[in-house]
Design a protein around this motif. Structure first.
Motif, PDB file in Angstrom:
ATOM      1  N   GLY A 277      35.261  42.789  29.460  1.00  0.00           N
ATOM      2  CA  GLY A 277      34.967  43.890  30.382  1.00  0.00           C
ATOM      3  C   GLY A 277      35.990  43.963  31.497  1.00  0.00           C
ATOM      4  O   GLY A 277      36.518  45.036  31.841  1.00  0.00           O
ATOM      5  N   ASP A 278      36.312  42.807  32.075  1.00  0.00           N
ATOM      6  CA  ASP A 278      37.335  42.750  33.133  1.00  0.00           C
ATOM      7  C   ASP A 278      38.701  43.140  32.576  1.00  0.00           C
ATOM      8  O   ASP A 278      39.524  43.735  33.274  1.00  0.00           O
ATOM      9  N   ARG A 280      39.186  45.339  30.208  1.00  0.00           N
ATOM     10  CA  ARG A 280      39.215  46.802  30.104  1.00  0.00           C
ATOM     11  C   ARG A 280      39.691  47.409  31.422  1.00  0.00           C
ATOM     12  O   ARG A 280      40.479  48.356  31.451  1.00  0.00           O
ATOM     13  N   VAL A 281      39.173  46.837  32.530  1.00  0.00           N
ATOM     14  CA  VAL A 281      39.545  47.330  33.858  1.00  0.00           C
ATOM     15  C   VAL A 281      41.040  47.108  34.087  1.00  0.00           C
ATOM     16  O   VAL A 281      41.753  48.001  34.548  1.00  0.00           O
ATOM     17  N   VAL A 361      37.789  34.501  36.661  1.00  0.00           N
ATOM     18  CA  VAL A 361      39.030  35.218  36.344  1.00  0.00           C
ATOM     19  C   VAL A 361      38.851  36.667  36.761  1.00  0.00           C
ATOM     20  O   VAL A 361      37.844  37.296  36.431  1.00  0.00           O
ATOM     21  N   ARG A 362      39.814  37.181  37.500  1.00  0.00           N
ATOM     22  CA  ARG A 362      39.699  38.547  38.028  1.00  0.00           C
ATOM     23  C   ARG A 362      40.633  39.472  37.260  1.00  0.00           C
ATOM     24  O   ARG A 362      41.641  39.039  36.719  1.00  0.00           O
ATOM     25  N   PRO A 363      40.284  40.758  37.240  1.00  0.00           N
ATOM     26  CA  PRO A 363      41.175  41.712  36.569  1.00  0.00           C
ATOM     27  C   PRO A 363      42.609  41.586  37.053  1.00  0.00           C
ATOM     28  O   PRO A 363      43.546  41.742  36.283  1.00  0.00           O
TER      29      PRO A 363
ATOM     30  N   PHE B  59      31.867  47.490  33.939  1.00  0.00           N
ATOM     31  CA  PHE B  59      32.550  46.621  32.967  1.00  0.00           C
ATOM     32  C   PHE B  59      32.849  45.235  33.529  1.00  0.00           C
ATOM     33  O   PHE B  59      32.982  44.274  32.798  1.00  0.00           O
ATOM     34  N   LEU B  60      33.016  45.165  34.850  1.00  0.00           N
ATOM     35  CA  LEU B  60      33.407  43.899  35.476  1.00  0.00           C
ATOM     36  C   LEU B  60      32.367  42.810  35.271  1.00  0.00           C
ATOM     37  O   LEU B  60      31.165  43.086  35.266  1.00  0.00           O
ATOM     38  N   ARG B  62      33.583  39.650  36.807  1.00  0.00           N
ATOM     39  CA  ARG B  62      34.070  38.711  37.823  1.00  0.00           C
ATOM     40  C   ARG B  62      33.095  38.698  38.992  1.00  0.00           C
ATOM     41  O   ARG B  62      32.256  39.573  39.130  1.00  0.00           O
TER      42      ARG B  62
END
Lengths: 385, 181
Positions: A277-278, A280-281, A361-363, B59-60, B62
C-alpha cells in the motif's frame, strides 16, 4: 452471478480473519496463544461461546500439538483451522511438513512476526518465507479487507480436488492484525455457496488404510513429483477461484500478482504484504514527477508465480525488490525468487532489505530507493537498518 | 485525509479511543485506520495510538509522523516525553486538563477526568477518560465524525448501562471542549 454487497464493518485484522473463518464453518479449531495472533483465536472462541460457530475447540499445549490436532481431525473429514506466528510457527514446523506432505486440505493463518533472537514481537516475513518448501500454498494480504478475502478463498483453494493442499494466509503482524480498517463482509448465505461442504475424508472404517507409512525411495520420489504437479495446477485453480470471488464481490482480485502502473514503466518495484500500500503511494508520487515507475505485487508466494514475474520483468531498465526477510550469505528471500526467474534476462535486479523486526518503512524510503534506481545510484543491495 | 496521534497512559483506553473514532467514521461511509503501537505496555506507561480518517480509500500502512491533531490524555506525559513531536505547524492539540494552558498555536482543552468522575466512570481508582476525549475530538473532526453516529458506536461497544454512561461522556466531552486563547 450478481454482485453481492455485504455489510461494511470496522474490524482489526485479527477479527476480520476470525469473521471469515466463522463464515467458512470449520468444525475443529486448535488454539494456542502467541502475539500478534492471539486475539484472532480469542474471537473465534467467543463465537463458539455465543453459539455463532459450532466447532470443537481444542486447547493444546503447544503449536506443534495445534497442527498435529487439526492434522488428525482433518483426516477424518471436518474442516479445520488454526493460527500462529514467529516462534510458534517454528515450533509447528515438523507438523507443517507432515500436513503438506500428506496433502491434507486445511487453512492456517500466520500473523507474520520476526524471529528470535533477539526477541521481537513486531513484523517481518522471516517466519512466513521459511515455510516455502513445505508443500503449502502461501498467500499474503495487503490490507485487512484482503486478509478477509484471502481467508475465504483459502478454504476453497485448499479443498479443490485438483489441489488438495494446506493453505497459509500470511498477513503482517500488528500492521494488519491490530489495525482497524473498513471491511466489507459477505452475507453468510453467499459464503455458504462460495465454500461448499467439505468432501475430503481419508479415514473410512469400511475401507481402512494406513496414513504416514514409510515410502520406499521409488514411491517417495513419485509422491513428491505428484506434489510438484499439484502445486503447478494450483496456479490455475487460484486464478479461477479469484475470478469467481471477484464476480461475487465486485472487488478486483488480479490473480497471483498485480502489476500497478506497469504498462510503460521502465523501472519496477517488487513487494509483498502490507507495505505494498505504501509502495502504491510512492509509485504514484514518482509518476507525478514524470518518472516511469511501476509496482509488481506478489500476492501468492507458493506456488511462486514464475511466468507472471518473468513477463513483468521483461524490457525493464531496472528492478528493485523490497525484502522483509533475508537469507544470510545469499540475499533477500523475495529477491532470490525474482532473480531465479530472470535467468537469461539482462534487467539488473537490486534489493532493499527493510522493515525487519517491525522497523517502520515510509513511502519516502521507498521513493528514495526507487529514485536512486532510476538515476543509477542504487547499490546492488541496500539495508535500511 | 487527516492524521491523529493519541497519547496517554496504559489503562486509559487510548487504543479503544482510536477505534471508536474509526468505527464511527466508517459507519458514516468513510474510511479509517486505527493503528495502536504495542511495546512493553503496562498500566501507567506511555501509550500511543494513531488514526487516519479519510473520504477516500487509504493505502498507507506506515505510522503517523506528522499528525494534524494530537490528543493528550494525561498532561503529566509532558514530564516524560514530548507528546507533540512531529505535530504540523497548523495542527491542533486537545488536552485533558482542568488547567487551560496553551501548548500549541491552536490548543483545545476539556476536563475529561472530571467528566468521567462525575458520571462514575472510574475503574480501580482510575477515571476512564477515553470516551469524554473521543467526544471532544469529534467536535474538532466534524468533517469525519458525526456525534450521533459516535454515540451509537459507543453504545454498541459497551453493552447496557455502561454504554449509556460512556455515551453521556462522549456528549459532555463534545460540549465541554474549549479553545485556549
Amino acid at each position: 452471478m450478481l454482485v453481492q454487497k455485504g455489510k461494511v464493518l470496522a474490524l482489526v485484522g485479527n477479527h476480520a480473519v476470525a469473521y471469515a473463518v466463522k463464515q467458512a464453518k470449520p468444525q475443529v479449531l486448535a488454539v494456542f496463544p502467541i502475539t500478534p495472533q492471539t486475539t484472532m483465536l480469542e474471537k473465534l472462541s467467543e463465537y463458539i461461546d455465543k453459539g455463532e460457530l459450532r466447532a470443537e475447540l481444542i486447547k493444546v499445549e503447544s503449536e506443534h500439538s495445534a497442527m498435529a490436532a487439526i492434522f488428525g481431525a482433518a483426516l477424518a473429514g471436518p474442516r479445520v483451522f488454526t493460527a500462529t506466528a514467529s516462534q510458534g510457527l517454528l515450533y509447528m514446523t515438523e507438523m507443517i511438513y507432515w500436513v503438506g506432505g500428506q496433502r491434507v486440505p486445511l487453512v492456517a493463518a500466520v500473523a507474520t512476526r520476526a524471529i528470535a533472537s533477539p526477541w521481537s514481537i513486531w513484523d517481518d516475513h522471516q517466519d512466513f518465507v521459511s515455510k516455502r518448501d513445505a508443500i503449502w500454498v502461501q498467500m499474503m494480504a495487503e490490507n485487512v479487507q484482503d486478509a478477509y478475502d484471502i481467508t475465504l478463498m483459502a478454504f476453497r483453494i485448499s479443498e479443490d480436488p485438483r489441489v488438495m493442499m494446506p493453505v497459509m494466509m500470511g498477513f503482517d503482524g500488528f500492521i494488519l492484525t491490530h489495525t482497524m480498517e473498513r471491511v466489507e463482509v459477505l452475507p453468510d448465505s453467499v459464503v455458504d455457496e462460495f465454500i461448499p461442504p467439505r468432501e475430503f475424508k481419508l479415514i473410512d472404517f469400511d475401507n481402512p488404510l494406513g496414513i504416514g507409512a514409510v515410502a520406499t525411495p521409488d514411491n517417495y520420489a513419485k509422491y513428491r513429483k505428484k506434489a510438484m504437479e499439484a502445486m503447478e495446477r494450483a496456479k490455475s485453480v487460484i486464478k479461477e477461484v479469484m475470478a469467481n470471488f471477484e464476480e461475487i464481490t465486485g472487488r478486483k482480485q488480479y490473480g497471483l500478482t498485480e502489476c500497478y502502473m506497469c504498462e510503460d514503466a521502465d523501472y519496477l518495484l517488487v513487494g509483498m504484504g502490507a507495505w505494498v500500500g505504501d509502495m502504491r503511494v510512492a509509485v504514484s508520487r514518482l509518476r507525478e514527477r514524470g518518472k516511469k515507475v511501476g509496482l509488481l505485487k506478489i500476492r501468492v508466494f507458493r506456488p511462486f508465480p514464475r511466468e507472471e514475474v518473468r513477463e513483468a520483468l521483461k524490457g525493464r531498465k531496472g528492478v528493485v525488490v523490497f525484502d522483509r526477510a533475508y537469507s544470510f550469505g545469499s540475499g533477500g528471500v523475495l529477491s532470490l525468487e525474482v532473480k531465479a526467474n530472470a535467468y537469461g534476462l539482462t534487467t539488473p535486479i537490486h534489493t532493499v532489505v527493510a522493515g525487519l523486526g517491525g522497523k517502520d518503512v515510509r513511502p519516502r524510503d521507498i521513493e528514495g530507493a526507487l529514485e536512486d534506481l532510476t538515476e543509477g545510484k542504487l547499490e546492488e543491495e541496500r539495508w535500511l537498518a | 485525509m487527516i492524521e491523529l496521534s493519541i497519547k496517554g497512559r496504559g489503562g486509559q483506553g487510548v487504543v479503544t479511543a482510536g477505534e471508536l473514532l474509526v468505527a464511527s467514521s466508517i459507519s458514516e461511509g468513510f474510511y479509517g485506520q486505527s493503528i495502536p503501537f504495542y511495546g512493553g505496555e503496562r498500566r501507567g506507561a506511555p501509550v500511543t495510538s494513531e488514526v487516519r480518517l479519510s473520504k477516500e480509500p487509504i493505502f498507507l500502512h506506515r505510522r503517523v509522523y506528522n499528525p494534524d491533531v494530537v490528543a493528550v490524555f494525561d498532561a503529566s506525559l509532558f514530564s516524560v516525553m514530548n507528546p507533540l513531536e512531529g505535530l504540523k505547524e497548523n495542527g491542533k492539540v486537545l488536552m485533558n486538563s482542568s488547567n487551560p494552558r496553551k501548548v500549541w498555536r491552536e490548543t483545545y482543552v476539556v476536563d475529561a477526568t472530571k467528566i468521567a468522575q462525575d458520571i462514575g466512570l472510574v475503574i480501580a481508582g482510575w477515571a476512564v477518560v477515553n470516551t469524554a476525549m473521543v467526544g471532544a475530538l469529534a467536535n474538532l473532526l466534524k468533517e469525519y465524525v458525526d456525534l450521533d453516529a459516535l454515540e451509537e458506536v459507543v453504545k454498541e461497544e459497551f453493552p447496557g448501562k455502561l454504554g449509556e454512561m460512556n455515551a453521556e461522556a462522549v456528549s459532555l466531552g463534545y460540549r465541554g471542549v474549549k479553545k485556549v486563547d
